[in-house]
Write a protein that holds these residues in place. Sequence first.
Motif, PDB file in Angstrom:
ATOM      1  N   VAL A  65       0.942  -0.955  -0.006  1.00 45.39           N
ATOM      2  CA  VAL A  65      -0.102  -0.111   0.009  1.00 45.39           C
ATOM      3  C   VAL A  65       0.952   1.481  -0.216  1.00 45.39           C
ATOM      4  N   TRP A  66       0.633   2.041  -1.049  1.00 41.57           N
ATOM      5  CA  TRP A  66       1.271   3.455  -1.102  1.00 41.57           C
ATOM      6  C   TRP A  66       0.407   4.564  -0.839  1.00 41.57           C
ATOM      7  N   GLN A  67       1.058   5.634  -0.445  1.00 45.81           N
ATOM      8  CA  GLN A  67       0.482   6.905  -0.530  1.00 45.81           C
ATOM      9  C   GLN A  67       0.402   7.380  -1.906  1.00 45.81           C
ATOM     10  N   VAL A  68      -0.580   8.405  -2.311  1.00 47.58           N
ATOM     11  CA  VAL A  68      -0.502   9.166  -3.630  1.00 47.58           C
ATOM     12  C   VAL A  68      -0.569  10.476  -3.397  1.00 47.58           C
ATOM     13  N   SER A  69      -0.175  11.306  -4.285  1.00 47.05           N
ATOM     14  CA  SER A  69      -0.301  12.779  -4.082  1.00 47.05           C
ATOM     15  C   SER A  69      -0.641  13.236  -5.345  1.00 47.05           C
ATOM     16  N   ASP A  70      -1.322  14.444  -5.372  1.00 54.85           N
ATOM     17  CA  ASP A  70      -1.770  15.290  -6.536  1.00 54.85           C
ATOM     18  C   ASP A  70      -0.639  15.894  -7.205  1.00 54.85           C
ATOM     19  N   ARG A  71       0.621  16.110  -6.457  1.00 51.83           N
ATOM     20  CA  ARG A  71       1.528  16.942  -6.864  1.00 51.83           C
ATOM     21  C   ARG A  71       2.505  15.980  -7.553  1.00 51.83           C
ATOM     22  N   THR A  72       2.736  14.791  -7.353  1.00 57.36           N
ATOM     23  CA  THR A  72       3.770  13.880  -8.082  1.00 57.36           C
ATOM     24  C   THR A  72       3.007  12.492  -8.604  1.00 57.36           C
ATOM     25  N   PRO A  73       3.500  11.840  -9.304  1.00 57.10           N
ATOM     26  CA  PRO A  73       3.113  10.836  -9.959  1.00 57.10           C
ATOM     27  C   PRO A  73       3.564   9.394  -9.120  1.00 57.10           C
ATOM     28  N   LEU A  74       4.569   9.750  -8.307  1.00 52.60           N
ATOM     29  CA  LEU A  74       5.388   8.886  -7.795  1.00 52.60           C
ATOM     30  C   LEU A  74       4.677   8.318  -6.557  1.00 52.60           C
ATOM     31  N   ARG A  75       4.913   7.184  -6.399  1.00 58.08           N
ATOM     32  CA  ARG A  75       4.323   6.298  -5.080  1.00 58.08           C
ATOM     33  C   ARG A  75       4.985   6.868  -3.820  1.00 58.08           C
ATOM     34  N   ILE A  76       4.494   7.086  -2.824  1.00 59.84           N
ATOM     35  CA  ILE A  76       4.930   7.670  -1.608  1.00 59.84           C
ATOM     36  C   ILE A  76       4.896   6.675  -0.416  1.00 59.84           C
ATOM     37  N   PRO A  77       5.853   6.366   0.354  1.00 59.97           N
ATOM     38  CA  PRO A  77       5.725   5.430   1.398  1.00 59.97           C
ATOM     39  C   PRO A  77       5.086   6.312   2.555  1.00 59.97           C
ATOM     40  N   PHE A  78       4.352   5.395   3.550  1.00 56.39           N
ATOM     41  CA  PHE A  78       3.721   5.955   4.699  1.00 56.39           C
ATOM     42  C   PHE A  78       4.643   6.550   5.811  1.00 56.39           C
ATOM     43  N   GLY A  79       4.408   7.546   6.187  1.00 60.95           N
ATOM     44  CA  GLY A  79       5.350   8.098   7.391  1.00 60.95           C
ATOM     45  C   GLY A  79       4.753   7.254   8.627  1.00 60.95           C
ATOM     46  N   SER A  80       5.636   7.458   9.690  1.00 60.47           N
ATOM     47  CA  SER A  80       5.257   6.461  10.823  1.00 60.47           C
ATOM     48  C   SER A  80       3.886   6.763  11.349  1.00 60.47           C
ATOM     49  N   VAL A  81       3.279   8.272  11.400  1.00 64.54           N
ATOM     50  CA  VAL A  81       1.862   8.429  11.982  1.00 64.54           C
ATOM     51  C   VAL A  81       0.856   7.638  11.059  1.00 64.54           C
ATOM     52  N   ALA A  82       1.114   7.700   9.683  1.00 65.51           N
ATOM     53  CA  ALA A  82       0.317   7.294   8.767  1.00 65.51           C
ATOM     54  C   ALA A  82       0.124   5.818   8.704  1.00 65.51           C
ATOM     55  N   PHE A  83       1.353   5.208   8.911  1.00 62.21           N
ATOM     56  CA  PHE A  83       1.341   3.961   9.262  1.00 62.21           C
ATOM     57  C   PHE A  83       0.815   3.107  10.253  1.00 62.21           C
ATOM     58  N   ASP A  84       0.890   4.104  11.306  1.00 62.86           N
ATOM     59  CA  ASP A  84       0.385   3.565  12.745  1.00 62.86           C
ATOM     60  C   ASP A  84      -1.303   3.365  12.498  1.00 62.86           C
ATOM     61  N   ALA A  85      -1.882   4.592  11.813  1.00 62.42           N
ATOM     62  CA  ALA A  85      -3.129   4.597  11.528  1.00 62.42           C
ATOM     63  C   ALA A  85      -3.797   3.611  10.573  1.00 62.42           C
ATOM     64  N   VAL A  86      -2.780   3.238   9.601  1.00 69.00           N
ATOM     65  CA  VAL A  86      -3.429   2.145   8.847  1.00 69.00           C
ATOM     66  C   VAL A  86      -3.278   0.831   9.400  1.00 69.00           C
ATOM     67  N   ARG A  87      -2.195   0.580  10.319  1.00 70.52           N
ATOM     68  CA  ARG A  87      -1.894  -0.798  11.112  1.00 70.52           C
ATOM     69  C   ARG A  87      -3.181  -1.065  12.144  1.00 70.52           C
ATOM     70  N   GLN A  88      -3.769   0.156  12.820  1.00 66.32           N
ATOM     71  CA  GLN A  88      -4.676   0.105  13.532  1.00 66.32           C
ATOM     72  C   GLN A  88      -6.229   0.112  13.042  1.00 66.32           C
ATOM     73  N   GLY A  89      -6.083   0.893  11.910  1.00 63.71           N
ATOM     74  CA  GLY A  89      -7.631   1.001  11.448  1.00 63.71           C
ATOM     75  C   GLY A  89      -7.958  -0.062  10.458  1.00 63.71           C
ATOM     76  N   THR A  90      -7.039  -0.856  10.182  1.00 67.17           N
ATOM     77  CA  THR A  90      -7.436  -1.944   9.050  1.00 67.17           C
ATOM     78  C   THR A  90      -8.118  -3.297   9.500  1.00 67.17           C
ATOM     79  N   SER A  91      -9.252  -3.517   8.814  1.00 64.94           N
ATOM     80  CA  SER A  91     -10.050  -4.759   9.247  1.00 64.94           C
ATOM     81  C   SER A  91      -9.926  -5.796   7.963  1.00 64.94           C
ATOM     82  N   SER A  92      -9.258  -5.422   6.815  1.00 59.93           N
ATOM     83  CA  SER A  92      -9.415  -6.642   6.028  1.00 59.93           C
ATOM     84  C   SER A  92      -7.885  -7.082   5.626  1.00 59.93           C
ATOM     85  N   LEU A  93      -7.093  -6.434   6.455  1.00 60.75           N
ATOM     86  CA  LEU A  93      -5.621  -7.248   6.520  1.00 60.75           C
ATOM     87  C   LEU A  93      -5.299  -7.834   7.690  1.00 60.75           C
ATOM     88  N   SER A  94      -4.758  -9.037   7.511  1.00 65.54           N
ATOM     89  CA  SER A  94      -4.481  -9.622   8.671  1.00 65.54           C
ATOM     90  C   SER A  94      -3.274  -9.059   9.564  1.00 65.54           C
TER      91      SER A  94
END
Length: 181
Positions: A65-94
């Motif tokens: 899973v990558w972040q996307v930005s309107d400013r660049t077509p590149l895939r951007i890795p999550f920062g630690s805060v966003a990563f923690d939010a994804v890890r705690q908020g996901t229900s579809s990933l084991s």
Amino acid sequence: MDSLGAIERGMRQAIRRLRRRPSRPLVTAFMLAVAIGATTSAFAVVDQLLLRDLPVEEQAELVIVWQVSDRTPLRIPFGSVAFDAVRQGTSSLSSVAGFSAWGTRPALVRGPDDTFAMNGTHVAGDFFGVLNPAPAAGRLLTRQDDVVGAAPVAVLSHGAWHAKFGADPGVIGSTLMVGET
């Protein structure tokens, strides 16, 4: 007998041409060797990256899973805060594991006997728990390594252990200083 005579004449003519321009066959052989080497190298990379399965269990269930930005077509890795939010908020990933490359500059690593530059990746403590590899020696990271105040831990690839440390088992548990070059 005509065919043998034709072969003999052809060989004589080739030898005469070789005597006139002896460098031409050498240049041709060199160019052929370079082309074969380049093709072999390219196939080795394609084979490792695209044709072989990843050395993990349940490869078909891995998702990046990558972040996307309107400013660049590149895939951007999550920062630690966003990563923690994804890890705690996901229900579809084991389980969720994060990683982030050090960047284009290698880090300076000071080992017990030597200092050298090395590329690496920062990973979340449960990174290896998601991929489930078996360590050749020592241990892998765990979620307890992500706790604030935990001692920093490094995991060496098998190739780095051999190339940089001569496969010395004494490196396991030793102190390595890692910083920017």
